[in-house]
Design a protein around this motif. Structure first.
Motif, mmCIF file in Angstrom:
data_model
loop_
_atom_site.group_PDB
_atom_site.id
_atom_site.type_symbol
_atom_site.label_atom_id
_atom_site.label_comp_id
_atom_site.label_asym_id
_atom_site.label_seq_id
_atom_site.Cartn_x
_atom_site.Cartn_y
_atom_site.Cartn_z
ATOM 1 N N GLN A 11 0.821 -1.220 0.000
ATOM 2 C CA GLN A 11 0.000 0.000 0.000
ATOM 3 C C GLN A 11 0.845 1.255 0.000
ATOM 4 O O GLN A 11 0.581 2.199 -0.731
ATOM 5 N N GLN A 12 1.875 1.244 0.836
ATOM 6 C CA GLN A 12 2.712 2.430 0.968
ATOM 7 C C GLN A 12 3.477 2.725 -0.324
ATOM 8 O O GLN A 12 3.537 3.877 -0.767
ATOM 9 N N THR A 13 4.048 1.668 -0.920
ATOM 10 C CA THR A 13 4.766 1.860 -2.185
ATOM 11 C C THR A 13 3.818 2.341 -3.278
ATOM 12 O O THR A 13 4.149 3.253 -4.034
ATOM 13 N N LEU A 14 2.637 1.745 -3.344
ATOM 14 C CA LEU A 14 1.674 2.154 -4.368
ATOM 15 C C LEU A 14 1.251 3.608 -4.176
ATOM 16 O O LEU A 14 1.099 4.350 -5.143
ATOM 17 N N ARG A 15 1.084 4.000 -2.936
ATOM 18 C CA ARG A 15 0.715 5.401 -2.668
ATOM 19 C C ARG A 15 1.790 6.365 -3.142
ATOM 20 O O ARG A 15 1.489 7.397 -3.734
ATOM 21 N N ARG A 16 3.055 5.999 -2.893
ATOM 22 C CA ARG A 16 4.160 6.847 -3.351
ATOM 23 C C ARG A 16 4.187 6.942 -4.871
ATOM 24 O O ARG A 16 4.373 8.012 -5.438
ATOM 25 N N LEU A 17 4.005 5.793 -5.527
ATOM 26 C CA LEU A 17 4.010 5.779 -6.994
ATOM 27 C C LEU A 17 2.886 6.635 -7.553
ATOM 28 O O LEU A 17 3.077 7.405 -8.495
ATOM 29 N N ARG A 18 1.715 6.538 -6.947
ATOM 30 C CA ARG A 18 0.567 7.324 -7.423
ATOM 31 C C ARG A 18 0.790 8.804 -7.197
ATOM 32 O O ARG A 18 0.421 9.638 -8.014
ATOM 33 N N ALA A 19 1.414 9.137 -6.059
ATOM 34 C CA ALA A 19 1.696 10.546 -5.773
ATOM 35 C C ALA A 19 2.648 11.132 -6.825
ATOM 36 O O ALA A 19 2.590 12.322 -7.135
ATOM 37 N N GLU A 20 3.486 10.267 -7.406
ATOM 38 C CA GLU A 20 4.401 10.718 -8.465
ATOM 39 C C GLU A 20 3.717 10.787 -9.824
ATOM 40 O O GLU A 20 4.307 11.257 -10.788
ATOM 41 N N GLY A 21 2.503 10.264 -9.917
ATOM 42 C CA GLY A 21 1.740 10.370 -11.160
ATOM 43 C C GLY A 21 1.463 9.064 -11.881
ATOM 44 O O GLY A 21 0.667 9.029 -12.824
ATOM 45 N N PHE A 22 2.118 7.972 -11.486
ATOM 46 C CA PHE A 22 1.854 6.668 -12.110
ATOM 47 C C PHE A 22 0.399 6.266 -11.834
ATOM 48 O O PHE A 22 -0.149 6.610 -10.783
ATOM 49 N N THR A 23 -0.209 5.531 -12.755
ATOM 50 C CA THR A 23 -1.484 4.904 -12.428
ATOM 51 C C THR A 23 -1.238 3.411 -12.172
ATOM 52 O O THR A 23 -0.292 2.831 -12.693
ATOM 53 N N ILE A 24 -2.124 2.835 -11.365
ATOM 54 C CA ILE A 24 -1.962 1.443 -10.947
ATOM 55 C C ILE A 24 -3.189 0.637 -11.383
ATOM 56 O O ILE A 24 -4.321 1.040 -11.137
ATOM 57 N N ALA A 25 -2.921 -0.494 -12.034
ATOM 58 C CA ALA A 25 -4.007 -1.400 -12.430
ATOM 59 C C ALA A 25 -3.860 -2.725 -11.699
ATOM 60 O O ALA A 25 -2.758 -3.252 -11.569
#
Ligand code: C2E
Ligand code: MG
Ligand code: MG
Ligand code: MG
Length: 278
Positions: free
Chosen positions: A164-178
């Motif tokens: 969760q934490q890694t995904l949140r960081r990635l999303r904050a940088e602009g990546f989208t997650i599927a």
């Protein structure tokens, strides 16, 4: 007599597990050589919006064309790469190559084009992952907002908090997650509300079953949770039409195109009532 048969089976089992061990080792060695010798390639499969009738992106799929062993499928070598940790350098190679190709793909299909890459659990758990990803994108002049990271449901089961934490960081940088292969794992509905994700990719088994009530339930739930949906494994016109009528955001499968290297991708998608366009 039964005892004898049992012992015999044991010997066969022992022999084959020894063989597996050696085979795995050879596979591992070969895979590290493959990385050096540039035997790895990316194929792309288009993701198509059936309502707007436009290509909205493509998924990068790794191919290993071994000089000694011929074409090896991802399902045969990705588990070995994960066990040996080789998936880390391979994964960075994949994202870099996908970024290079994104410039060509975007020129071909338009500014809405996004590139999707598969990310394994091992990569996500590597502590420099987010920084390395950002560095690669910067090197290749690609904005994280055009990069989608696909993670499988099973990834999220392990160390949920860290993921969760890694995904949140990635999303904050602009990546989208599927969330890939949705429906095959063990995710509960409450987990879906916890996970920082943008999309669901419905597993192809549900598409092949043409399970209309299940698919429409997933679409309704995704809508309520503000998630976009991509249907995987579309092989026939019937499946395509069903998902278009259901307003599914993206479709992907052999009906649209078989994964292929950039130069061999169709310039545009032609929808016909024929199941096979090859
Ligand atoms: P995935 O991410 O679920 O990718 C979809 C798989 O379904 C691909 O298999 C694709 O070729 C196949 N497929 C797509 N449309 C159809 C269809 O209409 N019919 C059928 N029968 N199959 C279809 P592929 O390329 O063999 O990849 C298998 C899996 O390997 C991927 O599943 C993904 O989990 C993994 N993988 C592939 N490339 C990478 C990578 O670069 N990194 C990581 N970590 N995993 C990867
Ligand atoms: Mg995928
Ligand atoms: Mg999938
Ligand atoms: Mg899969």
């Amino acid at each position: 007599k039964a005892k004898g048969a049992g012992r015999k089976r044991f010997h066969i089992f022992e022999a084959s597990s020894k063989y597996d061990h050696v085979e795995n080792f050879i596979h591992e060695l070969a895979l590290s050589v493959a990385v050096e010798k540039e035997e790895l390639h990316l194929h792309y499969q288009l993701i198509y919006n059936p309502v707007r009738e436009e290509v909205i992106g493509a998924e990068a799929l790794l191919r290993w064309n071994s000089a000694n062993m011929g074409m090896i499928q991802p399902s045969d070598f990705i588990p070995v790469a994960e066990e040996t940790g080789l998936i880390i350098p391979i994964g960075y190679w994949v994202i870099r190559q996908a970024c290079k190709d994104w410039h060509l793909l975007k020129a071909e299909y338009g500014p809405q084009f996004k590139i999707s890459v598969n990310i394994s659990r091992i990569q996500l758990n590597e502590h420099l992952f987010v920084d390395q990803m950002l560095q690669i994108l910067e090197d290749e002049h690609v904005d994280p907002r055009v990069v989608e990271l696909e993670i499988t449901e099973s990834t999220t089961i392990h160390s949920m908090e860290d993921v969760q934490q890694t995904l949140r960081r990635l999303r904050a940088e602009g990546f989208t997650i599927a969330l890939d292969d949705f429906g095959t794992g063990y995710s509960s509905l409450s987990m879906l509300t916890l996970l920082p994700i943008d999309k669901l990719k419905i597993d192809r088994s549900f598409i092949w079953e043409m399970n209309v009530s299940l698919i429409s339930a997933i679409l309704a739930m995704a809508h309520a949770l503000n998630l976009q949906v991509i249907a995987e494994g579309i092989e026939t016109y019937e499946q395509y039409r069903m998902l278009k009528e259901m307003n599914c955001w993206g479709v992907q499968g052999y009906y649209i195109n078989k994964p292929a290297q950039f130069a061999l991708l169709p310039k545009q998608v032609v929808v016909t009532k024929y199941d096979t366009i090859f």
